[in-house]
Design an enzyme around this catalytic site. Structure first.
Site, PDB file in Angstrom:
ATOM      1  N   ASP A 307       0.845  -1.179   0.000  1.00  0.00           N
ATOM      2  CA  ASP A 307       0.000   0.000   0.000  1.00  0.00           C
ATOM      3  C   ASP A 307       0.887   1.238   0.000  1.00  0.00           C
ATOM      4  O   ASP A 307       2.113   1.126   0.050  1.00  0.00           O
ATOM      5  CB  ASP A 307      -0.967  -0.009   1.185  1.00  0.00           C
ATOM      6  CG  ASP A 307      -0.263  -0.134   2.528  1.00  0.00           C
ATOM      7  OD1 ASP A 307       0.970  -0.258   2.535  1.00  0.00           O
ATOM      8  OD2 ASP A 307      -0.944  -0.113   3.560  1.00  0.00           O
ATOM      9  N   ASP A 572      -3.194  -3.381   6.723  1.00  0.00           N
ATOM     10  CA  ASP A 572      -3.269  -2.916   8.109  1.00  0.00           C
ATOM     11  C   ASP A 572      -4.663  -2.994   8.712  1.00  0.00           C
ATOM     12  O   ASP A 572      -4.808  -2.997   9.927  1.00  0.00           O
ATOM     13  CB  ASP A 572      -2.746  -1.477   8.223  1.00  0.00           C
ATOM     14  CG  ASP A 572      -3.491  -0.518   7.302  1.00  0.00           C
ATOM     15  OD1 ASP A 572      -4.486  -0.931   6.680  1.00  0.00           O
ATOM     16  OD2 ASP A 572      -3.068   0.647   7.205  1.00  0.00           O
ATOM     17  N   ASP A 576      -8.356  -6.135   5.500  1.00  0.00           N
ATOM     18  CA  ASP A 576      -7.172  -6.645   4.801  1.00  0.00           C
ATOM     19  C   ASP A 576      -6.831  -8.071   5.223  1.00  0.00           C
ATOM     20  O   ASP A 576      -6.014  -8.729   4.573  1.00  0.00           O
ATOM     21  CB  ASP A 576      -5.947  -5.757   5.084  1.00  0.00           C
ATOM     22  CG  ASP A 576      -6.043  -4.394   4.415  1.00  0.00           C
ATOM     23  OD1 ASP A 576      -6.696  -4.318   3.356  1.00  0.00           O
ATOM     24  OD2 ASP A 576      -5.487  -3.433   4.950  1.00  0.00           O
TER      25      ASP A 576
END
Length: 833
Positions: A307, A572, A576
């Protein structure tokens, strides 16, 4: 809300104990010693001592028993050190808790939570202790760990005017081990450790099921094969020796010597030590390894999905630019009364649309830009959280009793634009502004507001008629270490893919700064329209996925895996967790990540820094390389030892190696296999070679052949010295000392050869502290055995001359040179082991 003071928390921890349940997995020193006493090698040592005692050789019997005790001591020390490393890693990977201490929010280890602490709970947190709610905002908790019910339970804070935690039963309480699935809250701890609900029923949170590492399974098969072979050869030696030489006790000693020579006890020990010490070394790079299998998988990763916010960037945001509805860029207000009042209203509304006490860096930046609130004591009436189909959140505030409720909304520009029902011209102007801000790497949010009567608050923010105030552009600088880390990963054959919820233009700009090629961008909307075949085709060229929802990450991971890639994925949030679990290597954020994401992951980044991933890959490759070196050495060294136990029997020569000599060899080999090779530095070009095939076995045919070749060469050296000494009519004790010292020199030669895959004798000059210690101990032992009379008598050694020692050194040097030439030829033909 000041919470406990640090001093009071420490006092309560001393009185009540740490907030943890009794652990059954930790091994005490006594338990380790008990496990060691059951080892087959130790049984063989004691059998040898008994045989010597029956033969009337008290000195040999005492020496064998002493060696058994020393062997136990060495093994216990090594395993205790490994256990301490594992215990430290268990402490580091335990759940974290956000508490209020001395009025300041502090994140601490879950085991340090004390009764009376004030817990701050947010979505994705694992509740650290039993507590009663002080306040709750749309809070729901998964209590299936306690009740078996899979549906999350809605929680309620105290009624207005009520004492916190009074009444309400389970609805006003949260319990250790449960998971916050929605909303947020604040609670006061009432019970910790074994006094919690989960402690009372004897369950443990610390047990997370893990698969057995692939290396362990491979090693088990090899150990079994070696053990069966060794047992067969040992029995044959006993029978042959008794038949041709007579004397069953001597035959049993010869059989014990061969069994000890072929005992493969080093293999599982090496695996255990390397994985534990490897996890510890990786933790020094601010990366925690939660599953041992991740260490071997790191070297096989071909795609790294990362990310953006907080991983590639510093997650240290500031408001850099504001745009009103006209789309023209303006500097954020500085507090000057002459500045445009509309800008102040824009950022203040953005702050009201955020959490009242923000923990997210983006919301903190908006609060900082807004400054202190102008309205005295606003009261939050209702919250409208983000939804997968509407990336916007709204907070409803009662600013004063005589004023209508203010609804402040912020979120993705397209979501807010939809709530404001803009005309085509305004939509075009603002979309261009968003694109321009995103192209400069800014994260863009839109802010809107509305008012309504208290009793008219709708159930959904879609039903509110919002008025757009403008756009907020937030700058989040790239971490300085990221470009070099991206280059390192790409040089290592690892494709770096950015997956972000940000606007495509923002993603492209940050990717360019990081060095990630932006050849093709796939958006979340486009992803929804792609079939599996089309997605597989797009994945071959796409390096940026923008406006991606967490649930879409799982599809990306599955598609990459179906294409044959070995996938590492960062994440996180609660949503996810599926993609982290599905990835070959799930990488959770330790600083900003949720507990559920950490529990679903293989490794955790303590500093949320992308460069730590590159360090972990580098260390993972080093650990695996050193493991292969140790395994090749083990295969090699057993050949001359077993050969020297068998050759005198077959050739009719005196027995050279007895159990006592092989036991002494093991004292050298064990620390070499574990401490020495584990401490070896990385190979040159370790991050310039392609990833290892994921199905490549540790005990490959190349490794076994290379180890076998080394062993045969070492056996050739030892056999040459044996037959040469016998032909020169050396006395038996002198021949034994001569051949044993040759074998020790061959051991050192094989260590030198296996320290590196590269054909270079320069490796001899590279410092390896454990090796220095082993060599020093070895030379000291040989000096005692050769020149101290009591030791010579026990070992049945005769004196050696300078010419004998020179021959031994020359033979070992020749062995090293020959094997280094073989390495060079093999590398030249791309047949390197």
């Amino acid at each position: 809300m000041n919470g406990l003071s640090e001093a009071e928390a420490a006092r309560r921890l001393r009185r009540d104990g740490f907030n943890e349940l009794p652990r059954g997995g930790a091994r005490t020193t006594l338990r380790i010693a008990a496990d060691v006493l059951r080892e087959p090698m130790l049984a063989l040592l004691f059998c040898g001592a008994a045989a010597y005692l029956l033969l009337g050789d008290l000195g040999e019997a005492v020496l064998m028993a002493a060696l058994a005790v020393v062997s136990v001591g060495i093994t216990v020390v090594q395993e205790a050190r490994t256990e301490r490393v594992l215990e430290a890693l268990r402490d580091l990977t335990s759940p974290r808790a956000l508490v209020v201490r001395d009025g300041v929010r502090t994140r601490i280890a879950g085991r340090e939570v004390a009764r009376g602490d004030v817990l701050v709970l947010t979505e994705g947190d694992r509740v650290a202790a039993d507590a009663v709610l002080i306040e709750a905002r749309d809070l729901a908790v998964d209590e299936s760990l306690l009740t078996g019910e899979s549906v999350p339970v809605d929680k309620e804070g105290p009624a207005p005017g009520a004492v916190a935690g009074s009444g309400g039963g389970r609805a006003a309480s949260v319990f250790a081990g449960t998971l916050v699935t929605r909303g947020s809250g604040v609670a006061e701890v009432t019970a910790t450790g074994p006094r919690t609900e989960i402690g009372k029923i004897g369950q443990s949170l610390a047990t997370i099921g893990t698969e057995s590492p692939r290396l362990t399974a491979q090693t088990r098969r090899v150990v079994t094969a070696f053990a069966v072979l060794g047992a067969g050869v040992a029995v044959s030696v006993v029978l042959l020796s008794a038949a041709f030489r007579g004397g069953w006790l001597d035959a049993i000693l010869a059989g014990i010597a061969v069994a000890m020579a072929m005992m493969p006890e080093e293999f599982p020990v090496v695996i255990a030590v390397f994985l534990a010490m490897g996890a510890w070394r990786i933790s020094q790079a601010r990366v925690l390894t939660r599953r041992a299998a991740a260490i071997e998988t790191l070297g096989s990763a071909t795609v790294l999905c990362t990310d953006k916010t907080g991983t590639l960037t510093e997650n240290r945001m500031r408001v850099a630019e504001l745009r009103l509805a006209d789309g023209i860029g303006r500097e954020p207000p500085t507090g000057d009364e002459a500045s445009d009042a509309r800008l102040g209203e824009l950022v203040r509304t953005g702050a009201l649309a955020s959490a009242p006490e923000p923990s997210d860096p983006m919301e903190r930046a908006i609060h900082d830009a807004a400054g202190p609130p102008r309205d005295p004591a606003p009261r939050l009436v209702k919250s409208y959280p983000l939804r997968p189909d509407l990336l916007a959140m709204t907070q409803a505030w009662r600013l004063a009793e005589d004023r209508p409720v203010l609804l402040a909304a912020k979120g993705a520009p397209e979501a807010i634009f939809g709530l404001c029902l803009l005309d085509a011209h305004a939509l075009s102007t603002l979309s261009e502004a968003v694109e321009d801000m995103g192209a400069r790497g800014l994260r863009v949010l839109a802010v809107a507001r509305a008012t309504c009567a208290d009793g008219d608050l709708p159930d959904s923010q879609d039903a509110v008629g919002f008025a757009l105030l403008g756009l907020v552009g937030l700058a989040d600088p790239l971490r300085p270490s990221v470009p070099a880390a991206v280059r390192e990963c790409r040089a290592a054959g690892i494709r770096v893919v950015m997956i972000t919820g940000d606007y495509p233009a923002t993603a492209r700009a940050i990717a360019g700064q990081a060095g990630i090629p932006a050849a093709a961008i796939v958006t979340g909307d486009e992803l929804e329209t792609l079939s599996d075949a089309d997605l597989a085709a797009r994945l071959r060229e796409a390096t940026i996925f923008a406006r991606i929802m967490p649930r879409q990450k799982l599809r990306i991971v599955e598609a990459l895996k179906a294409s044959g890639e070995v996938v590492a994925m960062t994440g996180d949030g609660v949503n996810d967790a599926p993609s982290l679990k599905a990835a070959h290597i799930g990488i959770a954020m330790g600083g900003r990540g949720s507990d559920v994401a950490r529990e679903a992951s293989s490794i955790v980044l303590l500093d949320d820094d992308f460069s730590s991933i590159a360090k972990a890959v580098r260390l993972g490759r080093r650990i695996y390389d050193n493991l292969r070196k140790a395994m090749a050495f083990i295969v090699a060294i057993h050949i001359p030892i077993a050969g020297l136990a068998l050759l005198p029997l077959l050739a009719g020569l005196p027995v050279i190696l007895g159990p006592v000599h092989i036991a002494m060899l093991e004292m050298v080999i064990d620390p070499v296999c574990t401490l020495v090779f584990e401490a070896e530095e990385e190979e040159d070009g370790i991050m310039r070679r392609p990833p290892r095939p994921p199905d490549a076995p540790l005990f490959s045919s190349g490794l076994v052949a290379w180890g076998g070749l080394q062993g045969v060469a070492a056996l050739g050296l030892v056999a040459t010295m044996l037959f040469g000494g016998a032909r020169a009519d050396m006395a038996v004790d002198e021949l034994r000392a001569f051949v044993f010292c040759t074998l020790m020199a061959a051991v050192l030669g094989l260590v030198v050869v296996n320290r590196s895959f590269s054909p270079s004798l320069a490796i001899v000059t590279r410092i390896n502290r454990p090796l220095v210690g082993v060599v020093t101990a070895l030379f000291g032992f040989l000096a005692l055995g050769l020149w101290w009379q009591p030791a010579r008598e026990l070992l049945k050694f005769g004196p050696l001359h300078v010419a004998d020692l020179a021959m031994i050194v020359a033979g070992a040097a020749t062995l090293v040179v020959v094997l280094e030439l073989v390495k060079a030829l093999a590398r030249a033909r791309s047949l390197s082991p």
